[in-house]
Design an enzyme around this catalytic site. Structure first.
Site, PDB file in Angstrom:
ATOM      1  N   TRP A   9       0.854  -1.182   0.000  1.00 38.16           N
ATOM      2  CA  TRP A   9       0.000   0.000   0.000  1.00 38.16           C
ATOM      3  C   TRP A   9       0.887   1.227   0.000  1.00 38.16           C
ATOM      4  O   TRP A   9       2.077   1.138   0.320  1.00 38.16           O
ATOM      5  CB  TRP A   9      -0.956   0.000   1.185  1.00 38.16           C
ATOM      6  N   ASP A  59       5.408  -4.862   3.547  1.00 41.60           N
ATOM      7  CA  ASP A  59       5.538  -5.719   4.717  1.00 41.60           C
ATOM      8  C   ASP A  59       6.729  -6.652   4.509  1.00 41.60           C
ATOM      9  O   ASP A  59       7.069  -7.003   3.380  1.00 41.60           O
ATOM     10  CB  ASP A  59       4.264  -6.549   4.923  1.00 41.60           C
TER      11      ASP A  59
END
Lengths: 426, 193
Positions: free
Chosen positions: B120, B139
């Site tokens: 994102w 991540d």
């Protein structure tokens, strides 16, 4: 064998002493007398032991007289029939996320009744009759790594044992828990599971036959909002709802897309809906309430209303957290954790709980949490009985129990898990 | 006047006796070089930037920032400049554990973990150069959650129906090992106005 050393006795010198005379280095074997270090009076060991035995006998007499404890039987506890004040608390266990769990907690006795294991980043829901818990989760073959298995586990809520499971394709949406990660159809015939890979779709499962019936592409719209026996709605990036209708075999028989009911750019809604009498209410970041009636073949949108009076807006009050509201359907009251915030504060928990009348949209009460030394409230739930209680999970992992009519605090259960982010009750 | 002449003569001779023209030039050179290098030294200029903004910390909107990593902040360093602080400017839309507190850095994953290829993005304002940057929040995957320096800031973050702006999704979802460990922030470029 460990030696017995009374407190204060030295381990060497004239006081050296051991009760076990058979030990090779026992002073009893080596010497028959000990010498008091202060007055240097020699005392016979026989006299000393006799006195010690008499003293021991005198102090132990009441115990000797009492009947012995009966032998115990090892059992596994079974649950009593549930009541409306039981609540399922999903602990995401964010600090060690492969070990999420659901705690069953009694809001009357304030006791933990049991636990359902929930794996990694789970979705959780209850069947419409409340008899079954479903956990949609992921396990890794080697605990934290290894082959991924996505699965739905069905727990019998009378035993808290896993009754059966359905293995999923490795597509399950891994996200914060909401009502819409995994959800039953109204008649429990189907179970829907949201998929994100990040392409969005959902799985249609048959819980009775333990099978995955189909996967439905949702064209970028996410989550599974169930309605009726065979309809699933998903929230779209444009602020619309996509509603897919299924045939009896769980395959798509039609789809329709609604008009936009909120503006995702100006004032997005939280994806966590609040169950109402005929559907769900979606709260926006800035405090608008969008009630959606899901009782018909297509969702119907009521006119939005605001949680905020102009003075509240001026003070930047807004809803926030993870589970951002709860409706007591008989009372017609909406409970919302509210905080003063700004851009980006939508995950901040409430410093107050505000109570609204669902018909008049008037605020009935404000319940500040600071007087109770409660941290910000991230999740909220209310029981649906005639003597309702309100549960509020805080940023410090506590779960508070309130009288939902008066706001009186009844209990604070400290540290009910690590990160209790979803509270569900039948 | 004669006494003044004697005084200046004495001081000049004294100066000449104790210094050489070479040392005088060297000292002068040091001063000139130091003045030239001063703007290049790593001086914290963010306070001036904030002053120019007309805001400062008090004007910042209240965000749900958790400062679990504040202990790791180097003493005397501004939190907005410290990658181990949740207040670090690039973390404006992060929700997770800071990889800089987990064996990695603000833009590198800890040893033994793999970055997520999908992500994102956020738009964060750098108070030092007054620019807005597009930041990718990847991540790091393959181990269980780090559990250190949880940071929950959500400026311009959107719910899951805007996935490219959503930080609730586990962006390790498409990795071979999809377990979530921590999050990094990587500058993609300057945001166009």
């Amino acid at each position: 064998m460990a030696r017995y050393r009374p407190y204060g006795w030295r381990t060497s010198g004239p006081w050296t002493f051991a009760l076990d005379a058979n030990m090779p280095d026992s002073p009893i074997r080596r010497r028959t007398r000990v010498t008091h270090p202060i007055n240097n009076v020699a005392t016979s060991m026989k006299t000393w032991l006799t006195n010690a035995a008499l003293l021991s006998l005198a102090t132990c007499t009441p115990l000797v007289a009492a009947p012995p404890l009966p032998a115990e039987h090892l059992t596994a506890t079974t649950l009593s029939p549930g009541n409306p004040h039981w609540i399922y608390v999903l602990d995401e266990a964010f600090n060690n996320e492969i070990d999420a769990r659901v705690h069953l907690f009694d809001g009357d006795t304030y006791r933990r009744l049991g636990q359902i294991d929930a794996g990694f980043n789970p979705g959780f829901n209850l069947s419409p009759d409340g008899k079954t818990s479903v956990v949609g989760t992921t396990y890794f073959a080697r605990g934290s790594h290894g082959t991924r298995t996505d699965v739905v586990e069905f727990t019998d809520n009378t035993t808290l044992g896993v009754a059966h499971e359905i293995v999923l394709p490795a597509k399950r949406a891994m996200t914060l828990p909401t009502y819409f990660n995994i959800a039953y159809s109204q008649d429990s015939h189907f179970l829907y599971v949201a998929y994100v890979t990040p392409a969005a779709s959902f799985g249609v499962l048959d819980p009775a036959k333990n099978t995955v019936l189909d996967e439905i592409d949702t064209a970028g719209c996410v989550l599974v909002i169930p309605s009726g026996p065979n309809r699933v709605s998903s929230i779209c990036e444009s602020g619309r709802l996509l509603t897919v209708t299924l045939d009896a075999q769980g395959h798509e028989s039609g789809r329709a897309i609604s008009a936009a009911f909120f503006d995702p750019d100006k004032d997005p809604v939280f994806v966590q809906g609040v169950p109402t009498s005929d559907g769900f209410a979606f709260l926006s970041f800035l405090g608008e309430v969008h009630e959606v009636d899901f009782s018909g073949t297509q969702p119907a949108f009521r006119k939005p209303w605001s949680l905020l009076a102009p003075a509240d807006q001026a003070q930047s009050w807004r809803p926030g957290g993870v589970q951002v509201g709860a409706v007591q359907r008989k009372m017609g009251r909406l409970f919302v954790p509210m905080h003063r915030g700004g851009e980006g504060s939508h995950k901040q928990g409430g410093t107050e709980i505000w109570v609204f009348d669902m018909k008049t949209h008037q605020r009935l009460a404000r319940w500040p949490l600071a007087p109770h030394q409660l941290a910000d409230v991230l999740a909220i739930q209310v029981s649906q009985d005639d003597a309702p209680i309100l549960f509020a999970a805080t940023d410090k992992s506590d779960v508070a129990v309130f009288d939902a009519r008066s706001g009186q605090l009844r209990h604070v259960e400290k540290r009910l898990g690590q990160t209790p982010w979803l509270l569900l009750n039948p | 006047m004669r006494s003044l002449d004697r005084l200046f003569e004495h001081s000049s001779r004294s100066l000449a006796r104790h210094t050489s023209r070479r040392s005088m030039l060297a000292t002068l050179g040091k001063l000139l070089t130091g003045a030239a290098l001063f703007p290049l030294l790593p001086v914290d200029r963010s306070s001036r930037a904030e002053a120019a903004e007309g805001g400062g910390p008090a004007a910042a909107p209240k965000t749900p920032t958790r400062t679990a990593g504040a202990k790791a902040t180097v003493e005397g360093k501004k939190a907005s400049d410290d990658p181990m602080s949740c207040e670090y400017w690039k973390y404006c839309a992060i929700d997770g554990f800071l990889c800089s507190c987990c064996g990695g850095s603000a833009n590198s994953c800890p040893p033994g973990t793999a970055p997520s290829p999908i992500t994102w993005i956020g738009t964060c304002h750098n108070p030092v150069d007054q620019r807005d940057y597009i930041v990718s929040y990847n991540d790091c995957c393959g181990k269980t959650s780090c559990g250190n320096c949880e940071c929950n800031r959500n400026e311009r973050e959107k719910p899951m129906y805007r996935p490219s702006r959503n930080n609730d999704l586990n962006w390790c979802m498409a990795n071979a090992d999809s377990n979530y460990h921590c999050s990094v922030s990587v500058i993609l470029g300057v945001a166009e106005k």
